[in-house]
Motif scaffolding. Structure first.
Motif, PDB file in Angstrom:
ATOM      1  N   ALA B 325      24.273  41.672  -3.668  1.00 11.46           N
ATOM      2  CA  ALA B 325      23.714  41.669  -2.310  1.00 11.46           C
ATOM      3  C   ALA B 325      22.260  41.192  -2.281  1.00 11.46           C
ATOM      4  CB  ALA B 325      23.814  43.065  -1.705  1.00 11.46           C
ATOM      5  N   ALA B 326      21.537  41.400  -3.379  1.00 12.17           N
ATOM      6  CA  ALA B 326      20.086  41.153  -3.349  1.00 12.17           C
ATOM      7  C   ALA B 326      19.628  39.970  -4.192  1.00 12.17           C
ATOM      8  CB  ALA B 326      19.356  42.411  -3.813  1.00 12.17           C
ATOM      9  N   ASP B 327      20.334  39.674  -5.274  1.00  9.10           N
ATOM     10  CA  ASP B 327      19.817  38.741  -6.277  1.00  9.10           C
ATOM     11  C   ASP B 327      20.091  37.286  -5.882  1.00  9.10           C
ATOM     12  OD1 ASP B 327      18.715  37.665  -8.532  1.00  9.10           O
ATOM     13  OD2 ASP B 327      20.355  38.292  -9.884  1.00  9.10           O
ATOM     14  N   HIS B 328      19.474  36.834  -4.796  1.00 10.93           N
ATOM     15  CA  HIS B 328      19.617  35.442  -4.346  1.00 10.93           C
ATOM     16  C   HIS B 328      18.493  35.164  -3.369  1.00 10.93           C
ATOM     17  CE1 HIS B 328      21.139  37.052  -0.554  1.00 10.93           C
ATOM     18  NE2 HIS B 328      21.804  37.912  -1.310  1.00 10.93           N
ATOM     19  N   GLU B 329      18.343  33.912  -2.990  1.00 10.81           N
ATOM     20  CA  GLU B 329      17.306  33.573  -2.021  1.00 10.81           C
ATOM     21  C   GLU B 329      17.677  34.086  -0.635  1.00 10.81           C
ATOM     22  OE1 GLU B 329      16.576  29.374  -2.163  1.00 10.81           O
ATOM     23  OE2 GLU B 329      16.256  29.414  -4.344  1.00 10.81           O
ATOM     24  N   GLY B 330      16.692  34.304   0.193  1.00 12.89           N
ATOM     25  CA  GLY B 330      16.940  34.747   1.570  1.00 12.89           C
ATOM     26  C   GLY B 330      17.151  36.245   1.652  1.00 12.89           C
ATOM     27  N   PRO B 331      17.436  36.756   2.877  1.00  8.61           N
ATOM     28  CA  PRO B 331      17.587  38.200   3.057  1.00  8.61           C
ATOM     29  C   PRO B 331      18.838  38.730   2.351  1.00  8.61           C
ATOM     30  CG  PRO B 331      18.050  37.015   5.118  1.00  8.61           C
ATOM     31  CD  PRO B 331      17.587  35.995   4.129  1.00  8.61           C
ATOM     32  N   ASP B 332      18.792  40.032   2.027  1.00  7.74           N
ATOM     33  CA  ASP B 332      19.957  40.673   1.390  1.00  7.74           C
ATOM     34  C   ASP B 332      21.188  40.552   2.285  1.00  7.74           C
ATOM     35  OD1 ASP B 332      18.141  41.395  -0.493  1.00  7.74           O
ATOM     36  OD2 ASP B 332      18.487  43.573  -0.331  1.00  7.74           O
ATOM     37  N   TRP B 333      22.348  40.479   1.633  1.00 10.72           N
ATOM     38  CA  TRP B 333      23.594  40.513   2.392  1.00 10.72           C
ATOM     39  C   TRP B 333      23.952  41.971   2.673  1.00 10.72           C
ATOM     40  CZ3 TRP B 333      25.519  37.034  -2.072  1.00 10.72           C
ATOM     41  CH2 TRP B 333      25.016  35.714  -1.890  1.00 10.72           C
ATOM     42  N   PRO B 334      24.471  42.279   3.869  1.00 13.56           N
ATOM     43  CA  PRO B 334      24.816  43.672   4.163  1.00 13.56           C
ATOM     44  C   PRO B 334      25.945  44.188   3.261  1.00 13.56           C
ATOM     45  CG  PRO B 334      25.263  42.244   6.076  1.00 13.56           C
ATOM     46  CD  PRO B 334      24.673  41.380   5.020  1.00 13.56           C
ATOM     47  N   VAL B 335      25.885  45.470   2.948  1.00 12.92           N
ATOM     48  CA  VAL B 335      26.924  46.112   2.112  1.00 12.92           C
ATOM     49  C   VAL B 335      27.751  47.019   3.022  1.00 12.92           C
ATOM     50  CG1 VAL B 335      27.365  47.557   0.098  1.00 12.92           C
ATOM     51  CG2 VAL B 335      25.394  45.999   0.116  1.00 12.92           C
ATOM     52  N   ILE B 336      29.050  46.712   3.142  1.00  7.15           N
ATOM     53  CA  ILE B 336      29.896  47.369   4.150  1.00  7.15           C
ATOM     54  C   ILE B 336      31.223  47.813   3.535  1.00  7.15           C
ATOM     55  CG2 ILE B 336      28.919  46.096   6.121  1.00  7.15           C
ATOM     56  CD1 ILE B 336      31.199  44.093   5.883  1.00  7.15           C
ATOM     57  N   PRO B 337      31.840  48.873   4.092  1.00  2.36           N
ATOM     58  CA  PRO B 337      33.156  49.296   3.594  1.00  2.36           C
ATOM     59  C   PRO B 337      34.261  48.467   4.249  1.00  2.36           C
ATOM     60  CG  PRO B 337      32.461  50.762   5.349  1.00  2.36           C
ATOM     61  CD  PRO B 337      31.354  49.739   5.179  1.00  2.36           C
ATOM     62  N   THR B 338      35.451  48.540   3.685  1.00  2.00           N
ATOM     63  CA  THR B 338      36.606  47.881   4.312  1.00  2.00           C
ATOM     64  C   THR B 338      37.789  48.836   4.339  1.00  2.00           C
ATOM     65  OG1 THR B 338      38.177  46.048   4.215  1.00  2.00           O
ATOM     66  CG2 THR B 338      37.301  46.824   2.116  1.00  2.00           C
ATOM     67  N   GLN B 339      38.619  48.676   5.378  1.00  2.00           N
ATOM     68  CA  GLN B 339      39.828  49.495   5.494  1.00  2.00           C
ATOM     69  C   GLN B 339      41.050  48.750   4.962  1.00  2.00           C
ATOM     70  OE1 GLN B 339      37.718  48.916   8.255  1.00  2.00           O
ATOM     71  NE2 GLN B 339      36.605  50.773   7.729  1.00  2.00           N
ATOM     72  N   ALA B 340      40.835  47.543   4.462  1.00  2.00           N
ATOM     73  CA  ALA B 340      41.960  46.732   3.984  1.00  2.00           C
ATOM     74  C   ALA B 340      42.074  46.836   2.464  1.00  2.00           C
ATOM     75  CB  ALA B 340      41.741  45.281   4.389  1.00  2.00           C
ATOM     76  N   GLY B 341      43.291  46.846   1.966  1.00  2.00           N
ATOM     77  CA  GLY B 341      43.504  46.829   0.522  1.00  2.00           C
ATOM     78  C   GLY B 341      43.315  45.428  -0.030  1.00  2.00           C
ATOM     79  N   HIS B 342      42.936  45.327  -1.280  1.00  2.00           N
ATOM     80  CA  HIS B 342      42.712  44.032  -1.912  1.00  2.00           C
ATOM     81  C   HIS B 342      43.025  44.147  -3.403  1.00  2.00           C
ATOM     82  CE1 HIS B 342      40.755  42.365   1.627  1.00  2.00           C
ATOM     83  NE2 HIS B 342      40.053  43.470   1.727  1.00  2.00           N
ATOM     84  N   ASP B 343      43.353  43.002  -4.021  1.00  2.00           N
ATOM     85  CA  ASP B 343      43.511  42.980  -5.474  1.00  2.00           C
ATOM     86  C   ASP B 343      42.233  43.483  -6.141  1.00  2.00           C
ATOM     87  OD1 ASP B 343      46.149  41.875  -5.454  1.00  2.00           O
ATOM     88  OD2 ASP B 343      45.301  39.886  -5.075  1.00  2.00           O
ATOM     89  N   ALA B 344      41.079  43.205  -5.529  1.00  2.00           N
ATOM     90  CA  ALA B 344      39.803  43.663  -6.088  1.00  2.00           C
ATOM     91  C   ALA B 344      39.796  45.176  -6.273  1.00  2.00           C
ATOM     92  CB  ALA B 344      38.642  43.243  -5.176  1.00  2.00           C
ATOM     93  N   GLY B 345      40.471  45.891  -5.361  1.00  2.00           N
ATOM     94  CA  GLY B 345      40.541  47.343  -5.484  1.00  2.00           C
ATOM     95  C   GLY B 345      41.344  47.761  -6.705  1.00  2.00           C
ATOM     96  N   ILE B 346      42.415  47.019  -6.966  1.00  2.00           N
ATOM     97  CA  ILE B 346      43.263  47.340  -8.119  1.00  2.00           C
ATOM     98  C   ILE B 346      42.505  47.070  -9.416  1.00  2.00           C
ATOM     99  CG2 ILE B 346      45.446  46.791  -9.270  1.00  2.00           C
ATOM    100  CD1 ILE B 346      45.779  48.117  -6.479  1.00  2.00           C
ATOM    101  N   LEU B 347      41.811  45.924  -9.492  1.00  2.00           N
ATOM    102  CA  LEU B 347      41.072  45.591 -10.712  1.00  2.00           C
ATOM    103  C   LEU B 347      39.921  46.581 -10.924  1.00  2.00           C
ATOM    104  CD1 LEU B 347      42.824  43.029 -10.467  1.00  2.00           C
ATOM    105  CD2 LEU B 347      40.889  41.750 -11.402  1.00  2.00           C
TER     106      LEU B 347
END
Lengths: 394, 394
Positions: B325-347
């Motif tokens: 979220a922070a390690d790049h140029e420009g303002p930080d990207w917002p950090v938000i929850p999600t109600q959707a399942g994803h492969d990322a959750g399984i990994l």
């Protein structure tokens, strides 16, 4: 040699039967129903009945002789989805058995006697109940009917030839024997009864539309979910019918896209409504439609109601009913109303004096694999039908 | 020559698209989804990415070089029934485009980079969401999964070979880019965001059983109609979720026999439930199940609830999320929850440090043909993913 009742019944038992439920799938113009139609023609030929068909698939086997007008009896061979064995076939088998019985008694009718099979009585494929008798009487025109489509999108016009029907041209009286679909005869302790009237009946398609969305990420307050509008409508229909002593059923539903993790975009459901009077039917459908519209407003959805078929109240010929009920040996048969539609209702509405005989159903269950009639009662039915035909053809 | 983002997006646009709704039908191992899988392999080959597949149909295109552990990115190509274009494919196309961008910048990663496509993320065919990533991580065993059946009764074991997967053996980090499925980024005025956590999520099959009967002749008080029990349960689930700020949806239903003039014998419906905590999910399903059972008692029906899949809450690696979220140029990207399942959750649950990038969705609508992201935002997403991969592979 023609078979007797039980032998014929045994012929039909396996045709279109689902192993899992024990119910029947005999939809019009599908293999099992065509097998039954072919069986019927064989049975007519074995009895030297002259087979006449029309452009819609309706069939009559004629016992010619005497002078018209003819007396017709019969029923249908199609079933609802996962239906019972008796609804329809009992009337056809009993008609053939009644002819066997009349012949064994040496009866020589003074009028022609026909055994009829009308197609698609249940409306389970093309959605219009009593389709075959509606077409044969002209109650529904072929121009309208040929555009009807089944669930797979097949047009009726691509399944049957269509055109006109002369089957009923010389028919003076129609008698349909049918398994009872309630428990009136059980309550009255009678094996057979006679119909007084058919309740008015309608089928109404409710199209509920909303917005498809993700079932996880969409906040409850941001949804336009047509399933909720449907659910409230199904409960409202039940409550209204219960309070009013009428009948209302949502037994068929289609959902788009019907995915577990998607708010539906559309729910289509069919209301089957039947009431003791035409006014009561109009009133019931109005109140259910109004409650659906009110809930749709709250849900952000829309609802559209389409009457797919409406059949008014049918009073069978009272003189004929009284004569059938009384003019035989033993006590009178009870005269009772029915909430079920029948080809007899269509023929009656078309001006043909019509009577119906019912055979007792121990549980009253119908349109279900559990539908039943005892063989002894069926044989009383055959005898009652033979007596009735004999008297009507003197 | 590899294509750019818009060119690739154009390649995918017509595949599996329904003309009527504009939605996508890309169910696993059907023609459209296999076409997408073949397209992905072509794209990998055009980029000289080494293609590795496993026994379940999961694929990774490897940009070899440097020393492990590898950084994996990607998403899925299957859709829900009548779904949108972005859910899944956006992550795959963005991953390929991010590699093009890194190469055009002359980046030489110090670790291998892989682009992954996991099969059946939506669970729209065999009913288990994130099936491919569950099998690849061992979260679900092949012995269990191979018996899963689709709606036509086809076994997963008859569709894919099955066995084991070595795709993730050397993976040290996973990053999935996905279209946002709500409107948090719209509210925050940001084109991209980073996931903090996934709500716990379950799919529960409700089997309501009653007695088939005739819709006309059966008195309302003599019925055991499972449609009524279902309808009340659908309304109760909605109400409970609304009151508690959670999510509950009945979007899929199957009715037997589903005939207009028959009281149903059985209604099967699937509850999709998601909550902000594991305890809240258990509580929600308990109260809905209890209300269903109480109504079943009144209706003379029965209800059985089966949890088909339950995924606990997933908190993504907080250090990794903060860094992305922070390690790049420009303002930080917002950090938000999600109600959707994803492969990322399984990994993530399998112990692989995992991050998710979201791309803004103007309406928040998802799992619908109306799902959308602006091209400009998609290109910001590609750039954000390339930046992230570059930093993670230094």
């Amino acid at each position: 040699m023609p078979d007797d009742f039980e032998r014929m019944w045994g012929d039909l038992a396996p045709v279109g039967r689902a192993v899992s439920s024990g119910g029947y799938f005999r939809q019009p113009f599908t293999t099992p129903e065509r097998e039954l139609a072919a069986w019927f023609v064989e049975q007519c030929e074995a009895r030297r009945l002259r087979v006449e068909t029309d452009a819609f698939g309706n069939v009559v086997g004629w016992w010619d002789g005497g002078a018209g007008p003819a007396v017709l009896t019969g029923s249908h061979l199609d079933s609802v989805l996962d239906g019972g064995a008796y609804d329809g076939p009992l009337g056809v088998v009993s008609a053939l058995a009644a002819i066997d019985l009349m012949r064994s008694r040496g009866v020589v009718p003074a009028r022609p006697v026909g055994v009829s099979v009308f197609v698609e009585e249940e409306g389970s494929r093309f959605g219009l109940a009593c389709l075959g008798s509606r077409l044969a009487t002209g109650a529904t025109s072929w121009e309208t009917a040929r555009e009807l489509r089944d669930r797979e999108g097949v047009r009726l016009g691509d399944v049957v030839e269509g055109g006109t029907s002369a089957l009923l041209a010389d028919v003076g009286t129609f008698v349909e024997l049918h398994v009872e679909q309630g428990r009136d005869l059980v309550d009255r302790g009678a094996a057979v009864g006679v119909a007084s009237k058919i309740w008015p009946h309608g089928r109404y398609r409710f199209d509920f539309t909303g917005s498809a969305n993700h079932a996880g990420t969409t906040r409850m307050e941001d949804r336009q979910d047509p399933m909720l509008t449907y659910a409230m409508t199904a409960l409202a229909a039940n409550k209204q019918a219960r309070l009013a002593g009428q009948r209302a059923t949502f037994g068929r539903i289609e959902v788009e896209p019907n995915g577990t993790n998607a708010v539906p975009s559309k729910v289509t459901a069919w209301l089957d409504a039947r009431c003791s009077s035409d006014d009561a039917l109009v009133g019931l459908v109005e109140v259910v439609s109004r409650q659906a519209a009110e809930r749709a407003e709250r849900d952000g959805t829309a609802v559209e109601v389409t009457a797919e078929s409406v059949s008014g109240s049918v009073a069978f010929d009272p003189d004929l009913a009284a004569r059938v009920a009384a003019d035989h040996e033993g006590p009178d048969w009870p005269v009772i109303p029915t909430q079920a539609g029948h080809d007899a209702g269509i023929l009656s509405a078309a001006g043909i004096p019509t009577a119906m005989l019912f055979v007792r159903n121990p549980t009253g269950v119908s349109h279900s694999p559990a539908e039943h009639a005892e063989v002894a009662d069926c044989l009383v039915g055959v005898s009652a039908l033979a007596d009735t035909l004999e008297r009507l053809t003197r």
